[in-house]
Enzyme design. Structure first.
Site, PDB file in Angstrom:
ATOM      1  N   HIS A 109     -13.229   1.372   1.070  1.00 51.34           N
ATOM      2  CA  HIS A 109     -12.976   0.269   2.023  1.00 51.34           C
ATOM      3  C   HIS A 109     -13.435  -1.074   1.452  1.00 51.34           C
ATOM      4  O   HIS A 109     -13.765  -1.998   2.202  1.00 51.34           O
ATOM      5  CB  HIS A 109     -13.736   0.475   3.361  1.00 51.34           C
ATOM      6  CG  HIS A 109     -13.260   1.619   4.177  1.00 51.34           C
ATOM      7  ND1 HIS A 109     -14.130   2.450   4.834  1.00 51.34           N
ATOM      8  CD2 HIS A 109     -12.020   2.070   4.460  1.00 51.34           C
ATOM      9  CE1 HIS A 109     -13.447   3.380   5.491  1.00 51.34           C
ATOM     10  NE2 HIS A 109     -12.161   3.168   5.275  1.00 51.34           N
TER      11      HIS A 109
ATOM     12  N   ASN B  85       0.868  -1.171   0.000  1.00 55.22           N
ATOM     13  CA  ASN B  85       0.000   0.000   0.000  1.00 55.22           C
ATOM     14  C   ASN B  85       0.911   1.229   0.000  1.00 55.22           C
ATOM     15  O   ASN B  85       1.529   1.546   1.013  1.00 55.22           O
ATOM     16  CB  ASN B  85      -0.882  -0.032   1.252  1.00 55.22           C
ATOM     17  CG  ASN B  85      -1.880   1.113   1.279  1.00 55.22           C
ATOM     18  OD1 ASN B  85      -1.880   1.980   0.407  1.00 55.22           O
ATOM     19  ND2 ASN B  85      -2.728   1.113   2.294  1.00 55.22           N
TER      20      ASN B  85
END
Ligand code: ADP
Length: 393
Positions: free
Chosen positions: A177, A7
């Site tokens: 999300h 990430n």
């Protein structure tokens, strides 16, 4: 097979290396303050956490240091052991409804979406390019935060704004999300041993969103065009009347950008309590009967209850309600406040068990005779990225 799950943010790089399909974490860590003073990285290996201060000039530099650590710690003996690198990418627009193998033409398509996520997508794509340079033999995979929500129907994702805004500029609900909502909904389906089930997933972290999931497919979600809509969050307002923006601009002379920053960074729990965006700090103040902190809790819970009630009806009843992320996993008092408000639906929280389930524990928190079982399921976005990467390889 060894797979990295990464990430890349504008000044950070988080990573986990998995042995797949066992899903064993071999090493994990994070580089912070990349390109800034006092950069450092932490790695976790064999249950030990090590922090190292060093100059990390850019993401390429961070990746080279990561590779050195992998070799030094004998996680790998050569680079071609890394078969894939899965990248979290914030925005896939309406182009990407699942994870994809990345190449230069796909990266260009992702870059066309930069306007939708100007703070995140450019950093994500830059991370991919650096990994392609550093580990050219690995398959690079993009996993989008928005992808899971692409199953929403038009009547859930189109706003009641001029239709042309949607057609010309892509103004619609996207939701975020997604890796977490997908992980939790797949896990609850396993726990219930039911392939077809209606589930409400409450991802309550610093950012927060709630999703309605039917048979593994998202039908609605609380975040929208940006992550600022939906429930109240750590420092984000969640849903507000947009008329406030013009009103505050006139009153204070602030620009739209400044007000946007206020709504993202100085609102939510922080804005109401004046204490912090972190529930642990606010909880301490509640112990001292700090009224704004108590009010913040009530407003937070109201916003969650509102979405759960809405999705309960949208789904026509549910098989389970799940809590996840920092607050959802670790703050039993918030879960209890939410579930107590849902007692009119026959939901009965088990106070003792609820208090015990935190800090990474998974389990049911309602009584046997509750109309709907409610669960805590610690999220794992990284393993979803590793799974998608291994599957695509
Ligand atoms: P994000 O990924 O959006 O940064 P997380 O899911 O990691 O967020 O959640 C972080 C938040 O979880 C913290 O800001 C804090 O409010 C909350 N949190 C973490 N641990 C606890 C705890 N023990 N009690 C209450 N809240 C907690």
């Amino acid at each position: 097979m060894k797979v990295l799950s990464v990430n890349a943010g504008s000044s950070s790089l988080k990573f986990q290396m998995y042995e797949m399909p066992e899903e064993k974490v071999l090493i994990s860590g994070v580089f912070e303050r990349i390109g800034l003073d006092n950069s450092f990285y932490t790695i976790k290996i064999n249950g030990e956490k090590i922090e190292k201060k060093c100059d990390v000039k850019n993401h390429g530099d961070a990746i080279n240091k990561l590779i050195d650590e992998l070799l030094e710690n004998k996680v790998i003996t050569s680079l071609d052991e890394i078969k894939g690198v899965g990248h979290r990418i914030v925005h896939g627009g309406d182009k990407f409804s699942k994870s994809v193998v990345l190449d230069e033409s796909i990266l260009k398509e992702i870059e066309q979406l930069n306007d939708l996520a100007p703070l995140h997508n450019p950093a994500n794509v830059m991370g991919v390019r650096e990994f392609i340079k550093a580990i050219p033999s690995a398959v690079q995979v993009g996993c989008f935060d928005t992808a899971f929500h692409q199953t929403m129907k038009e009547d859930r994702y189109v706003y009641a704004t001029p239709y042309e805004w949607y057609e010309k500029y892509g103004v619609r609900r996207y939701g975020f999300h997604g890796m977490s909502h997908r992980y939790v909904s797949e896990r609850i389906s396993e726990i219930l041993d039911k392939e077809f089930c209606n589930v409400i997933v409450c991802h309550l972290g610093n950012g927060g969103s709630i999703s309605a999931v039917r048979d593994g497919r998202c039908i609605d979600t609380s975040m929208g065009f940006t992550p600022n809509s939906g429930i109240v969050m750590g420092s984000r307002s969640g849903d507000i009347d947009y008329g406030i923006i013009q009103f505050i601009s006139k009153k204070t002379g602030k620009s739209i950008e400044e007000i946007d920053t206020d709504l993202n960074k100085s609102s939510g729990m922080l804005g109401i309590s004046g204490v912090s965006s972190d529930f642990r700090d606010i909880d301490k103040k509640i112990g001292e009967h700090h009224k704004p902190s108590i009010l913040a809790h009530h407003i937070y819970v109201n916003s969650i209850v509102g979405y759960i009630a809405k999705y309960f009806v949208e789904l026509g009843g549910v098989d389970a309600i799940c809590f996840t992320a920092g607050v959802g996993e670790n703050a039993p008092h918030i879960r209890r406040m939410v579930l107590d408000r849902l007692s009119c639906l026959g939901i009965k929280v088990d106070k003792k068990v609820n208090d015990e389930i935190r800090f990474g524990k998974e389990g049911i928190i309602t009584k046997d005779d509750s109309s709907v079982p409610c669960y805590v399921i610690p999220t794992n976005e990284e393993v979803m990225i590793a799974r998608d990467t291994a599957n695509l390889i």
